[in-house]
Design an enzyme around this catalytic site. Structure first.
Site, PDB file in Angstrom:
ATOM      1  CB  THR A 169      -0.862  -0.163   1.284  1.00 46.78           C
ATOM      2  OG1 THR A 169      -1.652  -1.327   1.117  1.00 46.78           O
ATOM      3  CG2 THR A 169      -1.703   1.011   1.657  1.00 46.78           C
ATOM      4  CG  LEU A 181      -2.854  -0.628  -6.954  1.00 46.74           C
ATOM      5  CD1 LEU A 181      -1.622  -0.754  -7.836  1.00 46.74           C
ATOM      6  CD2 LEU A 181      -4.102  -0.515  -7.821  1.00 46.74           C
TER       7      LEU A 181
HETATM    8  N1  GLY Z   1      -5.156  -3.932   1.336  1.00 44.89           N
HETATM    9  C1  GLY Z   1      -4.577  -3.665   2.585  1.00 44.89           C
HETATM   10  C2  GLY Z   1      -5.522  -3.021   3.528  1.00 44.89           C
HETATM   11  O1  GLY Z   1      -6.417  -2.325   3.104  1.00 44.89           O
HETATM   12  O2  GLY Z   1      -5.413  -3.217   4.701  1.00 44.89           O
END
Ligand code: GLY
Length: 561
Positions: free
Chosen positions: A370, A389
Site C-alpha cells: 500500500t 492496490l
Molecule cells: N489492502 C490492505 C488493507 O487495506 O489493509
C-alpha cells in the site's frame, strides 16, 4: 550490524537540544511538507503548495503523482482513506475504499466443497474491486480544495509524459513481479520490459487518461470514455465489474475515530478500516504500563505491546466489517472497562496463547503493499492519506490502453470464516462478501494532536502490519523521545493474534531479547516479512518547524519549504 543499529537507536534516545527539543534528524522545513514513497510525488505536492494551493490540493496532486511514479501501490485503479485536520482544528475523514461489484457473491472464492480456491481472490479477474481513487480525490477537491483541478493535474500529466527514473528498489520489485504481470497481460504489456535502474519509464497512456479526467472531471472515470474502455478491458479478462458498478460508486465522508492516549488526541480512520479502532484498543490497553520506563524495544515493552496487539487483532477478526452492512460495537470495543478486562489475564511471566484466546465478550445489539503520504501546508492544514492496490501491483491486471494497474482488494474480504487472507488475517461473518460492500482494511492514516495543537501526521503501508507500525512510530516519538526520522527508522515488531508469532525485522533485535521472550512462551519469526511497514510522517517541532520522517526502507522522501 545488529549491534550498530541497536546502538544508534539507543544513542538517539533523549538527545535534546538546548531548548529541550529532541534534535531532528530528518528534513526540517519552515512551513510546508510532503513525505511520500517517491521524491517525484513529494515534489509535485510541494510545488502545488508553493503556488498557493493548500494541503488538500497537494493531496490530489500527490495521490495522482504516486499513480504515475509508484505504480507498485500508487494508483487510480485502487482506493484508500484520508484523514484531515484543518488549521482551525476541524477534522474529518474520507473513505474512497473499493467496493464489491453488484455480481459479487458470498461464496465466489469457494469451490463446490466450500473450500477456498487458492489465488482466486488475489490473482484472478474476480479479485478486482470497483476503484475509488478518482472519486476520492475529486471529493476532497470539491469540499476542501482551492486551486483549479487542471492546475493541480498539469504537473502530474507532465510527469507521466516526461517519465520516471527507475530506482534500484523498483528494478528489484519489477523483477520479482514480471512473470506474474506477463502471465495475465501477455508479453506486449508495458511492464514486460526488463527495466533497469536509471531507465526512464514514460506513461503516455496514463497521461492521456489523466488529461481526459482533467478535462471532464470525476465522471470521466465512472461514466465516460475511460469507464467504457475499462469495462471492456475487464470483461474481456473475465471480471464482473460493469458500467453500472462504476456509475454507482461514491466516496463517503465518515466520522473519524478519535481517542486519547495520555495528553495526545489521536484522530484515525473508522471502519471499513480496522486501523483506527485497533490502534485505539492497543494504545488503551498499553496506557496503564510505563512503557518509557521499561525502555525502547525492551522485552517488557515488547510483551505489553504484543499482548495488546494480540487482543485487538482477535477482536478485529470477529467484529469488524463495512459499517454500511454490519453494526460494529465501536464504543464497547474501546471502553476502558472492556479493555481493562481484556488485559486482565496478561502476565509478564508467560505469553497468552492465541489458541486459548478469542474475541472478547461485547454486549451489543446485534503486502503489505500500500502507500501512505503525509502533508502539512503553510496554512496549518494537515492531510494523512493511505492508498492501495492491495498486493504489489494489485491483481497484476494492467490496462495498457488506460495505463494503470487494477487492485486485488476483494482478497481483503473474508472468503470463508477462519481462512487467512494474503496477510494471514482471518475474518468472520462481519467481513463476508456482499454486492456493494467495502472490504475491511488495516489502513491507518492518522493525525495526532498534543495540547489541542497539531503534533504529528503519520501512516504506513504494510497490510496487517500498518496498525502496529503506526503505533510504534507514535510511541517512539512520544514515549521514547526519538526524532521523527529516528522514530520511523527504528526497528519494528508485529503480532496479529493469528498466526501466533511475533515478527521482528530481521537483524535488528538482540538475541537475548529473543531468548527471554522464548523462555516465556513466545514464538519468534525473524524470517518472513523483511519489512514491517514503511512509515511516512511529519512532526511539528516545538519551534513550529516541521520534521519529516521518510522511511529508509523504501525510496521515500520528504520535501518541504
Ligand atoms: N489492502 C490492505 C488493507 O487495506 O489493509
Amino acid at each position: 550490524m545488529k549491534k550498530i543499529i541497536i546502538l544508534l537507536s539507543v544513542l538517539s534516545l533523549g538527545c535534546k537540544t538546548q531548548n529541550n527539543m529532541v534534535q531532528p534528524t530528518g528534513l526540517v522545513a519552515n512551513a510546508a511538507m510532503v513525505v511520500s514513497a517517491r521524491e517525484e510525488a513529494s515534489k509535485i505536492g510541494v510545488e502545488i503548495m508553493r503556488r498557493g494551493g493548500n494541503a488538500f490540493d497537494a493531496m490530489v496532486a500527490t495521490e495522482l503523482a504516486l499513480a504515475v511514479a509508484y505504480p507498485f501501490a500508487g494508483n487510480i485503479g485502487g482506493g484508500g482513506f484520508m484523514v484531515y485536520r484543518k488549521a482551525n482544528g476541524e477534522i474529518g475523514s474520507l473513505d474512497y475504499r473499493e467496493k464489491a461489484p453488484l455480481a459479487a457473491t458470498k461464496d465466489m472464492f469457494l469451490d463446490e466443497n466450500g473450500n477456498v480456491i487458492k489465488g482466486k481472490s488475489t490473482e484472478s479477474p474476480l479479485a478486482i474491486g470497483i476503484p475509488g481513487t478518482v472519486a476520492g480525490v475529486f471529493a476532497v477537491h470539491e469540499k476542501l480544495g482551492s486551486l483549479p483541478i487542471e492546475e493541480i493535474l498539469k504537473p502530474v500529466i507532465e510527469l507521466a509524459e516526461r517519465g520516471v527514473v527507475v530506482t534500484k528498489k523498483q528494478e528489484n520489485r519489477l523483477n520479482d513481479y514480471r512473470d506474474k504481470i506477463i502471465k495475465v497481460n501477455g508479453d506486449k504489456t508495458l511492464f514486460a520490459t526488463a527495466f533497469k535502474e536509471n531507465d526512464i519509464i514514460k506513461y503516455p497512456a496514463l497521461a492521456a487518461t489523466l488529461k481526459r479526467i482533467s478535462k471532464n472531471g470525476r465522471d470521466e472515470f465512472y461514466k465516460g470514455e475511460t469507464a467504457k474502455i475499462l469495462v471492456n478491458y475487464l470483461q474481456e479478462k473475465g471480471a464482473i465489474i460493469t458500467l453500472e458498478d462504476l456509475d454507482k460508486y461514491e466516496a463517503k465522508w465518515r466520522t473519524p475515530l478519535i481517542f486519547d492516549y495520555k495528553d495526545l488526541k489521536v484522530i484515525s480512520m473508522a471502519p471499513p478500516s480496522s486501523g483506527g479502532i485497533c490502534l485505539a484498543q492497543i494504545f488503551k490497553m498499553a496506557e496503564p504500563f510505563d512503557l518509557a520506563k521499561m525502555g525502547h524495544n525492551s522485552t517488557e515493552a515488547i510483551q505489553v505491546i504484543v499482548e495488546a496487539e494480540r487482543r485487538a487483532y482477535a477482536d478485529r477478526s470477529y467484529f469488524l466489517g463495512d459499517p454500511d452492512f454490519v453494526k460494529t460495537p465501536l464504543k464497547e470495543l474501546t471502553s476502558d472497562d472492556y479493555l481493562k478486562q481484556r488485559m486482565s489475564n496478561f502476565s509478564f511471566e508467560k505469553a497468552t496463547l492465541s489458541s486459548e484466546m478469542k474475541e472478547g465478550k461485547v454486549m451489543y445489539n446485534e503486502s503489505t503493499e500500500t502507500t501512505h503520504y503525509s502533508i502539512v501546508d503553510q496554512f496549518g492544514n494537515a492531510v494523512s492519506s493511505t492508498t492501495t492496490l492491495n498486493d504489489g501491483y494489485g491483481s497484476k491486471y494492467y490496462c495498457d490502453e488506460l495505463g494503470f494497474f487494477l487492485n486485488n482488494e476483494m482478497d481483503d474480504f473474508s472468503s470463508k470464516p477462519g481462512e487467512p487472507n494474503l496477510f494471514g488475517l482471518v475474518g468472520n461473518e462481519a467481513n463476508s462478501i456482499a454486492p456493494q460492500k467495502r472490504m475491511l482494511s488495516s489502513m491507518t492514516p492518522t493525525i495526532v494532536e498534543k495540547n489541542g495543537k497539531l503534533f504529528m501526521v503519520v501512516g504506513s503501508p504494510g497490510g496487517s502490519t500498518i496498525i502496529t507500525s503506526v503505533l510504534q512510530t507514535i510511541l517512539n516519538v512520544y514515549e521514547y523521545s526519538l526524532s521523527m526520522q529516528d522514530a520511523v527508522n527504528a526497528p519494528r515488531f508485529h503480532h496479529q493474534w493469528l498466526p501466533d508469532l511475533i515478527t521482528f525485522e530481521p537483524n535488528t533485535f538482540d538475541t537475548t531479547t529473543f531468548e527471554t521472550l522464548k523462555s516465556k512462551g513466545y514464538l519468534i519469526n525473524e524470517k518472513t516479512n523483511p519489512v514491517i511497514g514503511k512509515v511516512d510522517a511529519i512532526l511539528v517541532l516545538p519551534n513550529k518547524k516541521l520534521e519529516g520522517g521518510a522511511d529508509f526502507r523504501g525510496d521515500d522522501k520528504a520535501v518541504g519549504f
